[in-house]
Design a protein around this motif. Structure first.
Motif, PDB file in Angstrom:
ATOM      1  N   ARG A 294      -3.475   7.417   6.555  1.00 35.26           N
ATOM      2  CA  ARG A 294      -2.868   7.218   7.482  1.00 35.26           C
ATOM      3  C   ARG A 294      -2.855   8.229   8.467  1.00 35.26           C
ATOM      4  O   ARG A 294      -3.991   8.800   8.027  1.00 35.26           O
ATOM      5  CB  ARG A 294      -1.110   8.424   7.176  1.00 35.26           C
ATOM      6  CG  ARG A 294       0.052   7.574   6.609  1.00 35.26           C
ATOM      7  CD  ARG A 294       1.419   8.110   6.063  1.00 35.26           C
ATOM      8  NE  ARG A 294       2.245   7.302   5.778  1.00 35.26           N
ATOM      9  CZ  ARG A 294       3.231   7.217   5.566  1.00 35.26           C
ATOM     10  NH1 ARG A 294       3.242   9.189   5.592  1.00 35.26           N
ATOM     11  NH2 ARG A 294       4.270   6.449   4.379  1.00 35.26           N
ATOM     12  N   VAL A 295      -3.238   7.459   9.971  1.00 34.36           N
ATOM     13  CA  VAL A 295      -3.428   8.152  11.273  1.00 34.36           C
ATOM     14  C   VAL A 295      -1.866   8.172  11.553  1.00 34.36           C
ATOM     15  O   VAL A 295      -1.561   7.015  12.246  1.00 34.36           O
ATOM     16  CB  VAL A 295      -4.114   7.293  11.700  1.00 34.36           C
ATOM     17  CG1 VAL A 295      -5.157   7.524  13.127  1.00 34.36           C
ATOM     18  CG2 VAL A 295      -5.791   7.024  11.224  1.00 34.36           C
ATOM     19  N   ASP A 296      -1.437   8.736  12.012  1.00 40.79           N
ATOM     20  CA  ASP A 296       0.029   9.367  12.709  1.00 40.79           C
ATOM     21  C   ASP A 296       1.357   8.568  11.644  1.00 40.79           C
ATOM     22  O   ASP A 296       0.770   9.059  10.879  1.00 40.79           O
ATOM     23  CB  ASP A 296      -0.432   9.005  14.466  1.00 40.79           C
ATOM     24  CG  ASP A 296      -1.129   9.260  15.049  1.00 40.79           C
ATOM     25  OD1 ASP A 296      -1.124  11.213  14.776  1.00 40.79           O
ATOM     26  OD2 ASP A 296      -1.828   9.730  16.014  1.00 40.79           O
ATOM     27  N   ARG A 297       1.521   7.967  12.381  1.00 38.54           N
ATOM     28  CA  ARG A 297       1.976   6.511  11.619  1.00 38.54           C
ATOM     29  C   ARG A 297       2.432   5.417  11.210  1.00 38.54           C
ATOM     30  O   ARG A 297       2.849   4.841  10.400  1.00 38.54           O
ATOM     31  CB  ARG A 297       3.521   6.845  12.441  1.00 38.54           C
ATOM     32  CG  ARG A 297       3.915   8.044  12.993  1.00 38.54           C
ATOM     33  CD  ARG A 297       5.337   7.403  14.176  1.00 38.54           C
ATOM     34  NE  ARG A 297       6.388   8.611  14.330  1.00 38.54           N
ATOM     35  CZ  ARG A 297       7.821   8.934  14.592  1.00 38.54           C
ATOM     36  NH1 ARG A 297       8.312   8.000  14.936  1.00 38.54           N
ATOM     37  NH2 ARG A 297       8.117   9.941  14.985  1.00 38.54           N
ATOM     38  N   GLU A 298       0.464   5.615  11.139  1.00 37.16           N
ATOM     39  CA  GLU A 298       0.650   3.782  10.805  1.00 37.16           C
ATOM     40  C   GLU A 298      -1.138   3.639   9.760  1.00 37.16           C
ATOM     41  O   GLU A 298      -1.335   4.752   9.606  1.00 37.16           O
ATOM     42  CB  GLU A 298      -0.768   3.342  12.175  1.00 37.16           C
ATOM     43  CG  GLU A 298      -1.599   2.629  11.984  1.00 37.16           C
ATOM     44  CD  GLU A 298      -2.448   1.627  13.187  1.00 37.16           C
ATOM     45  OE1 GLU A 298      -2.994   0.248  12.921  1.00 37.16           O
ATOM     46  OE2 GLU A 298      -2.155   2.596  14.423  1.00 37.16           O
ATOM     47  N   GLU A 299      -0.505   2.984   8.631  1.00 39.33           N
ATOM     48  CA  GLU A 299      -1.462   2.887   6.959  1.00 39.33           C
ATOM     49  C   GLU A 299      -2.138   2.208   7.301  1.00 39.33           C
ATOM     50  O   GLU A 299      -2.979   1.247   8.260  1.00 39.33           O
ATOM     51  CB  GLU A 299      -0.248   2.179   6.846  1.00 39.33           C
ATOM     52  CG  GLU A 299       1.155   2.767   6.338  1.00 39.33           C
ATOM     53  CD  GLU A 299       1.246   3.600   5.062  1.00 39.33           C
ATOM     54  OE1 GLU A 299      -0.305   3.959   4.500  1.00 39.33           O
ATOM     55  OE2 GLU A 299       1.844   5.095   5.706  1.00 39.33           O
ATOM     56  N   LYS A 300      -3.807   2.935   6.813  1.00 35.22           N
ATOM     57  CA  LYS A 300      -4.612   2.534   7.558  1.00 35.22           C
ATOM     58  C   LYS A 300      -5.585   1.653   6.094  1.00 35.22           C
ATOM     59  O   LYS A 300      -4.995   2.695   4.703  1.00 35.22           O
ATOM     60  CB  LYS A 300      -5.596   2.851   7.965  1.00 35.22           C
ATOM     61  CG  LYS A 300      -5.599   3.583   9.601  1.00 35.22           C
ATOM     62  CD  LYS A 300      -5.983   2.273   9.451  1.00 35.22           C
ATOM     63  CE  LYS A 300      -6.184   3.062  11.647  1.00 35.22           C
ATOM     64  NZ  LYS A 300      -6.323   2.075  12.404  1.00 35.22           N
TER      65      LYS A 300
END
Length: 121
Positions: A6-12
């Motif tokens: 996760r980067v902040d609220r984004e799933e990678k």
């Protein structure tokens, strides 16, 4: 194999490695009689894997088996898995396992009822 973070609220997601089902030789569940999420996938190299849970390990093995039966019809081994949970034709292999839980509760309730009605001399 996919790497997740996760980067902040984004799933990678990043694809780390790919395998072909035709190259799979064997799936080793390690221990059929214990609740353990670890298994090995044997290709040209052995990969040690950990599933989210034991149930997801069995679901993964069933899925690979169905895909193989549908498309490849190749003979690869699935070892150290409990066959009862691996086969779809078994009443114990329902997708949500609710039936098994209800049967166990009914069995214990019936046993308690029988014990309470028995006369002790």
């Amino acid at each position: 194999m996919v790497k997740h973070w996760r980067v902040d609220r984004e799933e990678k997601y990043e694809i780390v490695e790919k395998w072909l089902l035709k190259d799979l030789e064997m799936i080793d569940g390690k221990e059929a009689d214990t609740d353990n999420p670890y298994f090995d996938m044997h290709f040209h190299k052995v990969y040690n894997m950990e599933a989210y849970s034991c149930a997801s390990k069995y679901t993964f093995a069933r899925t690979l088996s169905k895909l193989n039966a549908m498309y490849l019809k190749k003979d690869f081994k699935i070892v150290n898995f409990d066959d009862t949970y691996l086969n779809d034709d078994s009443i114990w292999s329902s997708s949500n396992r609710d039936f098994v839980v209800v049967m166990k509760v009914c069995f214990y309730a019936f046993s308690l009822l029988c014990l309470s009605l028995c006369r002790l001399s």
